[in-house]
Enzyme design. Structure first.
Site, mmCIF file in Angstrom:
data_model
loop_
_atom_site.group_PDB
_atom_site.id
_atom_site.type_symbol
_atom_site.label_atom_id
_atom_site.label_comp_id
_atom_site.label_asym_id
_atom_site.label_seq_id
_atom_site.Cartn_x
_atom_site.Cartn_y
_atom_site.Cartn_z
ATOM 1 N N TRP A 99 0.761 -1.226 0.076
ATOM 2 C CA TRP A 99 -0.014 0.051 -0.153
ATOM 3 C C TRP A 99 0.869 1.143 0.076
ATOM 4 O O TRP A 99 1.799 1.388 0.741
ATOM 5 C CB TRP A 99 -0.632 -0.060 1.089
ATOM 6 C CG TRP A 99 -2.004 -0.929 0.975
ATOM 7 C CD1 TRP A 99 -2.190 -2.218 1.102
ATOM 8 C CD2 TRP A 99 -3.353 -0.587 0.598
ATOM 9 N NE1 TRP A 99 -3.573 -2.578 0.685
ATOM 10 C CE2 TRP A 99 -4.221 -1.507 0.443
ATOM 11 C CE3 TRP A 99 -3.842 0.705 0.254
ATOM 12 C CZ2 TRP A 99 -5.494 -1.560 -0.230
ATOM 13 C CZ3 TRP A 99 -5.056 0.960 -0.204
ATOM 14 C CH2 TRP A 99 -6.067 -0.370 -0.508
ATOM 15 N N GLU A 103 -7.088 -11.129 0.936
ATOM 16 C CA GLU A 103 -6.818 -10.545 -0.181
ATOM 17 C C GLU A 103 -5.503 -10.781 -0.816
ATOM 18 O O GLU A 103 -4.742 -11.450 -0.065
ATOM 19 C CB GLU A 103 -6.653 -8.874 0.450
ATOM 20 C CG GLU A 103 -7.931 -8.413 0.857
ATOM 21 C CD GLU A 103 -7.930 -7.055 1.832
ATOM 22 O OE1 GLU A 103 -8.935 -6.369 1.715
ATOM 23 O OE2 GLU A 103 -7.014 -6.927 2.446
ATOM 24 N N HIS A 141 -15.446 -3.738 3.430
ATOM 25 C CA HIS A 141 -14.931 -4.487 4.601
ATOM 26 C C HIS A 141 -15.909 -4.527 5.908
ATOM 27 O O HIS A 141 -16.290 -5.545 6.306
ATOM 28 C CB HIS A 141 -13.648 -3.692 4.994
ATOM 29 C CG HIS A 141 -12.255 -3.767 4.396
ATOM 30 N ND1 HIS A 141 -12.207 -3.144 3.087
ATOM 31 C CD2 HIS A 141 -11.370 -4.598 4.576
ATOM 32 C CE1 HIS A 141 -10.943 -3.653 2.865
ATOM 33 N NE2 HIS A 141 -10.325 -4.417 3.512
ATOM 34 N N HIS A 171 -8.438 -4.459 11.875
ATOM 35 C CA HIS A 171 -7.882 -3.624 10.863
ATOM 36 C C HIS A 171 -8.600 -2.524 10.639
ATOM 37 O O HIS A 171 -8.186 -1.432 10.452
ATOM 38 C CB HIS A 171 -7.634 -4.571 9.635
ATOM 39 C CG HIS A 171 -7.352 -3.985 8.498
ATOM 40 N ND1 HIS A 171 -5.925 -3.009 8.609
ATOM 41 C CD2 HIS A 171 -7.452 -3.575 7.045
ATOM 42 C CE1 HIS A 171 -5.773 -2.507 7.237
ATOM 43 N NE2 HIS A 171 -6.720 -3.040 6.542
HETATM 44 N N1 LIG Z 1 -2.048 -1.360 4.516
HETATM 45 C C1 LIG Z 1 -2.441 0.006 4.375
HETATM 46 C C2 LIG Z 1 -1.975 0.994 4.569
HETATM 47 C C3 LIG Z 1 -2.560 2.327 4.531
HETATM 48 C C4 LIG Z 1 -3.683 2.329 4.021
HETATM 49 C C5 LIG Z 1 -4.587 1.211 3.796
HETATM 50 C C6 LIG Z 1 -3.888 -0.050 4.150
HETATM 51 C C7 LIG Z 1 -4.524 -1.138 3.869
HETATM 52 O O1 LIG Z 1 -4.524 -2.203 4.162
HETATM 53 C C8 LIG Z 1 -6.117 -0.948 3.735
HETATM 54 C C9 LIG Z 1 -6.701 -2.207 2.693
HETATM 55 N N2 LIG Z 1 -8.079 -2.074 2.668
HETATM 56 C C10 LIG Z 1 -6.514 -3.504 3.195
HETATM 57 O O2 LIG Z 1 -7.522 -3.960 4.028
HETATM 58 O O3 LIG Z 1 -5.647 -4.302 2.926
HETATM 59 ZN ZN LIG Z 2 -8.826 -5.192 3.225
HETATM 60 ZN ZN LIG Z 3 -5.595 -6.208 4.134
#
Ligand SMILES: Nc1ccccc1C(=O)C[C@H](N)C(=O)O
Ligand SMILES: [Zn+2]
Ligand SMILES: [Zn+2]
Length: 210
Positions: free
Chosen positions: A17, A170, A158, A57
């Site tokens: 990310w 994921e 989510h 999360h």
């Molecule tokens: N690692 C991150 C860093 C910054 C912002 C979002 C994420 C996420 O992981 C969001 C994603 N919706 C997720 O569940 O994997």
């Molecule tokens: Zn996610």
């Molecule tokens: Zn994730």
């Protein structure tokens, strides 16, 4: 039948990310230094590569990764193929076969170059979640880094999934995986208090009649 690896290899170049911690593997000691063994250490985001999200999360009150039932992540799973869409809607799911299998893997083919973090992905329409719940789904897995759009801050899919008791996998690699029924194993690490965990995810086909 042999098991098929549907996990992304972990290496320093694996896309994460934007702004998240890069993956790093390094030696604490090499065999030459220690005189006996190579010993590595790993630094990574819990959302690197093929991983599961613990509800914590995205929900302060949600379960932590060590609290999740391991049985969610082992057992029969249905793979469906839904390419070429902006999002997965209830109507798309209604076209598929269902019946008694509580794990669903969706191959979207929407993350084309896995060497680069995607700007746009096929995501799950939160309005499709009641249909998944009705079919008895407890675990959903996608071949993209999120079930919501990459730029989403509110993470509606989510939350809708978690409200329906559906857990999230994921970043599965489903290239060339045909629709059908498989066995899945994708166990998270028991990271106490963790918000997610990388998994080694594998599947193998099972005959429909079994
Ligand atoms: N690692 C991150 C860093 C910054 C912002 C979002 C994420 C996420 O992981 C969001 C994603 N919706 C997720 O569940 O994997
Ligand atoms: Zn996610
Ligand atoms: Zn994730």
């Amino acid at each position: 039948m042999t098991w098929i690896d549907i996990s992304q290899p972990l290496h320093s170049g694996i896309p994460v990310w934007p702004g998240d911690a890069p993956f790093q593997y390094e030696f604490t000691y090499t065999k030459e230094e220690s005189g006996s063994v190579n010993v590595g250490q790993v630094q990574m985001s819990t959302h690197t590569g093929t991983h599961i999200d613990a509800p914590f999360h995205f929900d302060e009150a949600g379960s932590k990764v060590n609290e999740l039932d391991v049985n969610l992540y082992i057992g029969k799973a249905r793979v469906i193929h839904l390419p070429g869409r902006e999002k997965i809607k209830a109507e798309d799911l209604m076209e598929k076969e269902w019946g008694g299998i509580s794990r669903l893997l969706i191959r979207t083919d929407s993350w084309r170059d896995r060497n680069v973090f995607p700007e746009e992905i096929c995501h799950l329409d939160p309005d499709a979640v009641p249909y998944l719940k009705k079919q008895g789904i407890r675990l959903i897995g996608l071949d993209v880094p999120s079930v919501d759009p990459i730029d989403s801050k509110t993470l509606p899919a989510h939350h809708a999934l978690w409200d329906a008791g559906i857990h999230i996998l994921e970043g599965a690699v489903l290239d060339n995986v045909e629709e059908g029924i498989y066995e899945l194993m994708a166990l998270p690490l028991p990271i106490l208090g963790g918000d997610g965990s990388p998994v080694r995810a594998v599947i193998r086909p099972v005959a429909e009649s079994l």
